[in-house]
Design a protein around this motif. Sequence first.
Motif, PDB file in Angstrom:
ATOM      1  N   TYR B  35     -28.251  -8.427 -23.767  1.00  0.00           N
ATOM      2  CA  TYR B  35     -28.566  -9.264 -24.930  1.00  0.00           C
ATOM      3  C   TYR B  35     -27.339  -9.863 -25.613  1.00  0.00           C
ATOM      4  O   TYR B  35     -27.272 -11.070 -25.830  1.00  0.00           O
ATOM      5  N   THR B  36     -26.352  -9.013 -25.931  1.00  0.00           N
ATOM      6  CA  THR B  36     -25.223  -9.474 -26.740  1.00  0.00           C
ATOM      7  C   THR B  36     -24.506 -10.709 -26.184  1.00  0.00           C
ATOM      8  O   THR B  36     -24.181 -11.607 -26.949  1.00  0.00           O
ATOM      9  N   VAL B  39     -25.661 -14.029 -27.416  1.00  0.00           N
ATOM     10  CA  VAL B  39     -25.304 -14.418 -28.777  1.00  0.00           C
ATOM     11  C   VAL B  39     -23.843 -14.851 -28.816  1.00  0.00           C
ATOM     12  O   VAL B  39     -23.478 -15.845 -29.419  1.00  0.00           O
ATOM     13  N   ARG B  40     -23.025 -14.084 -28.111  1.00  0.00           N
ATOM     14  CA  ARG B  40     -21.575 -14.285 -28.149  1.00  0.00           C
ATOM     15  C   ARG B  40     -21.191 -15.696 -27.707  1.00  0.00           C
ATOM     16  O   ARG B  40     -20.283 -16.306 -28.250  1.00  0.00           O
ATOM     17  N   PHE B  43     -20.792 -18.579 -30.370  1.00  0.00           N
ATOM     18  CA  PHE B  43     -19.758 -18.623 -31.411  1.00  0.00           C
ATOM     19  C   PHE B  43     -18.721 -19.695 -31.076  1.00  0.00           C
ATOM     20  O   PHE B  43     -18.254 -19.787 -29.949  1.00  0.00           O
ATOM     21  N   ASP B  44     -18.366 -20.448 -32.096  1.00  0.00           N
ATOM     22  CA  ASP B  44     -17.337 -21.468 -31.882  1.00  0.00           C
ATOM     23  C   ASP B  44     -15.960 -20.832 -31.915  1.00  0.00           C
ATOM     24  O   ASP B  44     -15.710 -19.904 -32.671  1.00  0.00           O
ATOM     25  N   GLU B  46     -12.157 -20.842 -33.050  1.00  0.00           N
ATOM     26  CA  GLU B  46     -11.456 -21.456 -34.170  1.00  0.00           C
ATOM     27  C   GLU B  46     -10.170 -22.068 -33.644  1.00  0.00           C
ATOM     28  O   GLU B  46      -9.347 -21.386 -33.056  1.00  0.00           O
ATOM     29  N   LYS B  49      -6.554 -20.920 -35.298  1.00  0.00           N
ATOM     30  CA  LYS B  49      -5.983 -19.639 -34.929  1.00  0.00           C
ATOM     31  C   LYS B  49      -5.370 -19.670 -33.535  1.00  0.00           C
ATOM     32  O   LYS B  49      -4.509 -18.871 -33.209  1.00  0.00           O
TER      33      LYS B  49
END
Lengths: 807, 52
Positions: B35-36, B39-40, B43-44, B46, B49
């Motif tokens: 599952y994870t 979702v991961r 994520f954009d 950055e 950084k």
Amino acid sequence: MSISGLSIKNKKCFHCGEDCTTDNYQVGFKNFCCAGCKTVYELLNENNLGNYYTIIDAPGISFKGIQSKRFDFLEDEEVIIRLSEFKDDKLTIVNFYIPQIHCSSCIWLLENLYKLNPGISFSKVNFLKKELEVKFYHNKISLRELVELLASTGYEPVIQLDSIEKKKPKINQQLYYKIGIAAFCFGNIMLLSFPEYLSIDIHETFYRTLFGYLNFILALPVFFYSASDYFTSAYKGLKKKIVNINFPLALGILILFVRSAFEIITQTGAGYFDSMTGLVFFLLIGKIFQEKTYAFLNFERSYKSYFPLAVHIKEGGKEKSIPVSKLKVGDRIIIRKNEIIPADSILFEGSGNIDYSFVTGESKPVQKVLGELIYAGGRQLNSAIELEVIKEVSQSYLTQLWNNDSFLKKTESNFVSFTDAVGKYFTLTILLIAFISAAFWLQYSTASALNVLTSVLIVACPCALALSIPFTLGNSIRIFGRNKFYLKNISVIENLAKIKAVIFDKTGTITETGKTNVRFIGPALNPFQKEIVKSLARNSTHPLSRAVYDHLDGNKIYEIENYEEHTGRGIQGFVLGNLVKLGSLNFVKEDVSDGPDSTLYNSDEFGSQVYLSINCNILGYFNISNYYRRGFEQVAGELSKKYGLSVLSGDNENEKENLEKYLKPATQIFFRQTPGDKLNFVKKIQASAKKVLMFGDGLNDAGALAQSNVGVAVTENISYFSPACDAILDAAAFEKIPSFLEFSKTSIKIIYASFIISFLYNIIGLSFAIEGLLSPVVAAILMPLSSVSVVSFATIATNFMAKRRGL
Amino acid sequence: MSVIAVLIIISLLIALGFLIAFLWAVKSGQYNDTYTPSVRILFDDEKKKKDE
């Protein structure tokens, strides 16, 4: 976000989304409900982690009700070693269980931990298990600092006594390997068997031999690796003199393999390797389907998951924190507000107000004075107390329950024994048919007799039979799961179908934890009175004060002056110059001069009464009784039609009359039951050959849950602690209990129906086999066809019946 | 006709490659958490950084 409105009611905390009751915590235009939320926001902002708030609105974890804990026990070298998965001279890897993980923002923040502290090299979330794996340089950040960092952001890991005692079982990757290999071999063998299927006449024997040997080579890993479980299981069964369902399966696979190998080596035929590998592949698929597991649930918890890992002790005037396992008799321990007492001990200093609801089922806290014995497992509700340990953790009154035999028994799955029984008669019949038909053919030739013998054993291989159970029950377990009823494994369904008696625990199971029925008896209070009483009640953590506080509506909270709390009697304080008192009748009455309405004094109602006086006038009392779960009356009504129903309570008889209103007269109700009494009650019913279903919630039910045929833990939050059990029921699905029981019976009927279908196929196949006409093509068609039809029947029927039952 | 033998060997080798890829995927833990990662991936990154 409203900035102009004077009312602070509408403002939501930017971090956790709760209502802000004060304007004290603001950063720019953003409001926060408490200092904790504001601190996290500032910390994340400083480290350019503001993204946390853009993924999901107000993803943070509320800091209300969270006690700051001390983690100095994490400096203990032994604890560090046992908590870490891996440790070398630079890196440490730990796995934390963090139940607060709930959204994608959580994943994002926890995986960006390295930005908060350079000592963290890597972190990874497993969302379903709510676990966080952290790799860190222990010379840059200690384990304790890491946990404190997590706690400061609201993600405090759960570190309990059992976190260090057992390692979690590894995920079964073997099964995936086996399926992968079986699928690969099955597919390729099918491809190479195509000339055979299409009856293409291959003149060149070279290709015949090549294809045959290739098939043979491809079948080897399936036979020796993928199918190995069936052989070991059949062998183990035989050693115990049991013919289980795996025996005819293993026999079928073996015969298929030997006969095919023989045909290919002697070049007399093409063999049945396609059927054999297909059979193993389907069986393994069934196996993976039935192994529906709920990674985030734990069905094996003992008191060790409830007890804290560490406790503060006083040694030579200094306070330090040590692991509970190192606690010795005679140690002086300090228990703060809301902490759990880990071992039987004697109260040495302070006043004890112990909440035992979880361990004994008593709903009201117990007052303890100096020198009194306090049993382990209670939760201190007042300020810190000092105790002297008199028994070690594992020898305490409560923990001794786990020495009972019922915790040792490994529940044998009855259903396996049922299929095994089918398997036994099935095997005998098949062997009989095989030998009789072989004997018949023997008068013509030995070769055709052997052919028929093996053909019968091949075609009778109960593949469809073996698939009907995993698919029916595997699908049912998913349907239950969707309805928030989580079963440990598929055999629980079969046990549920056989239940004859149902037992409920009271506190926390049929009553709602922390929720009460509050009624004010007396002349109605005006809004101002409500507000000042609410303000007073807010200051106490006593459950009755909380109940009054939650019951009263009022928008304003006033400051209290001269607040006094009299343990065991009541609370008082001045609100805007008005003296407000809440408590027992004697406490409220003592400074009342003129006699108020005497009817208020005598109450013969059930539940607890909290009297209220404002400015020395008794206005009436709050009657506080248990709040039964929604639908309890219907559930009890329906269950008592079909099952023997009983209610066991660790509480006193206060609630008896109230409870009886919900139940049919035939229901047995027992009060003041110790954990041992409950266990014995279950045994008593079982002695009359009845299968028992027990619903419980706390540690006091643990024995009864383990002893009963099906033990169900009812919980309001499935990631909280629940005792060892066969199934976990989310309290929201409490009303569906009768449907669950009915559906489990339906599932068993569906299995019977699938058995009939699979037998029909067997009869068709046998008619081919006995006549000696079983060609590889017929076998290759018949076997998948029977499997597919049984599997689709099982799946469709369970889904259809679930819909009809409203699940 | 003998080309069939060669082709079959090649097809088996390719299939074997996929089998090994699957076994590797299981071994490297891709089936432990299904599952994870879903979702991961959303994520954009950055950009600021990244320069550090």
